[in-house]
Design a protein around this motif. Structure first.
Motif, mmCIF file in Angstrom:
data_model
loop_
_atom_site.group_PDB
_atom_site.id
_atom_site.type_symbol
_atom_site.label_atom_id
_atom_site.label_comp_id
_atom_site.label_asym_id
_atom_site.label_seq_id
_atom_site.Cartn_x
_atom_site.Cartn_y
_atom_site.Cartn_z
ATOM 1 N N PRO A 11 17.985 -65.933 -12.866
ATOM 2 C CA PRO A 11 19.372 -66.352 -13.088
ATOM 3 C C PRO A 11 20.270 -65.688 -12.052
ATOM 4 C CG PRO A 11 18.723 -64.732 -14.708
ATOM 5 C CD PRO A 11 17.498 -65.008 -13.896
ATOM 6 N N GLY A 12 21.330 -66.368 -11.669
ATOM 7 C CA GLY A 12 22.185 -65.815 -10.629
ATOM 8 C C GLY A 12 21.600 -65.991 -9.246
ATOM 9 N N ALA A 13 20.835 -67.063 -9.035
ATOM 10 C CA ALA A 13 20.152 -67.265 -7.756
ATOM 11 C C ALA A 13 20.709 -68.446 -6.975
ATOM 12 C CB ALA A 13 18.651 -67.451 -7.988
ATOM 13 N N THR A 14 21.957 -68.809 -7.207
ATOM 14 C CA THR A 14 22.545 -69.927 -6.471
ATOM 15 C C THR A 14 23.192 -69.484 -5.162
ATOM 16 O OG1 THR A 14 24.557 -69.724 -7.809
ATOM 17 C CG2 THR A 14 22.922 -71.355 -8.513
ATOM 18 N N SER A 15 23.246 -68.187 -4.921
ATOM 19 C CA SER A 15 23.824 -67.676 -3.681
ATOM 20 C C SER A 15 23.380 -66.230 -3.506
ATOM 21 C CB SER A 15 25.358 -67.769 -3.708
ATOM 22 O OG SER A 15 25.882 -66.943 -4.734
ATOM 23 N N GLY A 16 23.758 -65.646 -2.390
ATOM 24 C CA GLY A 16 23.584 -64.223 -2.158
ATOM 25 C C GLY A 16 22.153 -63.726 -2.228
ATOM 26 N N ILE A 17 22.006 -62.515 -2.751
ATOM 27 C CA ILE A 17 20.691 -61.881 -2.814
ATOM 28 C C ILE A 17 19.730 -62.703 -3.655
ATOM 29 C CG2 ILE A 17 19.462 -59.856 -3.690
ATOM 30 C CD1 ILE A 17 21.906 -58.168 -2.915
ATOM 31 N N GLY A 18 20.204 -63.249 -4.777
ATOM 32 C CA GLY A 18 19.318 -64.028 -5.639
ATOM 33 C C GLY A 18 18.700 -65.209 -4.924
ATOM 34 N N LEU A 19 19.506 -65.974 -4.217
ATOM 35 C CA LEU A 19 18.987 -67.138 -3.498
ATOM 36 C C LEU A 19 18.088 -66.713 -2.351
ATOM 37 C CD1 LEU A 19 18.838 -70.156 -2.976
ATOM 38 C CD2 LEU A 19 21.001 -69.983 -1.718
ATOM 39 N N ALA A 20 18.477 -65.664 -1.627
ATOM 40 C CA ALA A 20 17.652 -65.194 -0.514
ATOM 41 C C ALA A 20 16.258 -64.788 -0.994
ATOM 42 C CB ALA A 20 18.336 -64.024 0.182
ATOM 43 N N LEU A 21 16.181 -64.100 -2.125
ATOM 44 C CA LEU A 21 14.874 -63.706 -2.656
ATOM 45 C C LEU A 21 14.120 -64.899 -3.213
ATOM 46 C CD1 LEU A 21 15.675 -60.316 -4.431
ATOM 47 C CD2 LEU A 21 14.653 -60.701 -2.173
ATOM 48 N N ALA A 22 14.831 -65.833 -3.848
ATOM 49 C CA ALA A 22 14.174 -67.026 -4.375
ATOM 50 C C ALA A 22 13.481 -67.798 -3.260
ATOM 51 C CB ALA A 22 15.192 -67.910 -5.091
ATOM 52 N N GLY A 35 18.491 -70.102 -11.895
ATOM 53 C CA GLY A 35 19.502 -70.438 -12.886
ATOM 54 C C GLY A 35 20.884 -70.098 -12.381
ATOM 55 N N GLY A 36 21.872 -70.764 -12.957
ATOM 56 C CA GLY A 36 23.265 -70.507 -12.616
ATOM 57 C C GLY A 36 24.168 -71.359 -13.469
ATOM 58 N N ARG A 37 25.461 -71.132 -13.346
ATOM 59 C CA ARG A 37 26.428 -71.872 -14.163
ATOM 60 C C ARG A 37 26.786 -73.224 -13.562
ATOM 61 N NH1 ARG A 37 31.368 -67.988 -14.806
ATOM 62 N NH2 ARG A 37 30.835 -67.653 -12.615
#
Length: 246
Positions: A11-22, A35-37
């Protein structure tokens, strides 16, 4: 955490560190659910990168429960969660109006991860090998004056991570704490352009290299964060606080 075979919910992977790691976990061979809002952003990322996506609001218990049920229905082999969602807000405690922002930080950065762990921990214990990755900060160990509640929230995550690692030691679930330094993201206004901050791609690449070399590490510490992480134990706390707050 085996970055080549895991099934990971972030969750929280639509930008930033979360997306980069995803993106990097997917490239390494893991199955990644993000996941994200913002559903429109989730749809775009699904189209662009092939992620499975799940709407989730980390401060809404019903949303977390619904996301858990959806993720586990689609991916019963889920064996890792990364509690990535968080916010950072400047506050001035000399003005009582700081409280509203402070409570929002607590709800997002502390209560959100608690609810996420509670939602998934029973399932994770059924897997042969599983991971809870928490996300703290170098500011858990050294305060930035402008963000007192954020600092405290990350200090909580650090100690919570250490504590649940002890409780889960007899199970199949390992606890890994990711400890970012100041990274060029949109966590705060203007942060993505700060020249002294670690570029996002450099940070994510170093994290992946550390996970690859030591998949069972208790903490993931890129070189840049060690100045903060070990300031007190190395006897240079006051000087480091002065440097960070200059």
């Amino acid at each position: 955490m085996d970055i080549t075979t895991s099934t990971v919910f972030i969750p929280g992977a639509t930008s930033g560190i979360g997306l980069a790691l995803a993106l990097r976990l997917q490239a390494a061979g893991s199955t990644v659910v993000i996941g994200g809002r913002r559903t429109e952003l989730l749809e775009r990322l699904a189209d662009e990168h092939g992620f499975d996506t799940v709407p989730i609001d980390i401060i809404d218990p019903a949303s977390i429960a619904a996301a858990r049920d959806t993720v586990l229905a689609r991916h019963p082999s889920l064996d890792a969660i990364i509690a990535m969602a968080g916010i950072m807000t400047a506050e001035d405690v000399r003005d009582a109006g700081f409280l509203d922002d402070a409570l929002r930080v607590v709800e997002t950065n502390i209560v959100g991860p608690l609810r996420l762990v509670a939602a998934f921990v029973e399932h994770l214990q059924t897997r042969p090998h599983a991971t809870v990755m928490t996300v703290s900060s170098g500011l858990a160990h050294l305060p930035l004056a402008a963000t007192p509640t954020y600092n405290g929230s990350k200090a909580f995550i650090h100690r919570f991570s250490e504590s649940i690692r002890l409780q889960l030691a007899s199970t199949s679930v390992e606890v890994i704490e990711l400890v970012p330094p100041a990274v060029q993201t949109d966590l705060m206004p203007g942060q993505a352009e700060q020249p002294g901050f670690l570029p996002l791609d450099d940070f994510a690449d170093e994290v992946m290299a550390l996970l690859r070399s030591n998949p069972h590490a208790a903490e993931i510490l890129v070189e840049r964060v060690k100045f903060l992480r070990f300031a007190e134990v190395e006897g240079r706390f006051d000087a480091a606080v002065a440097a960070v707050n200059a």
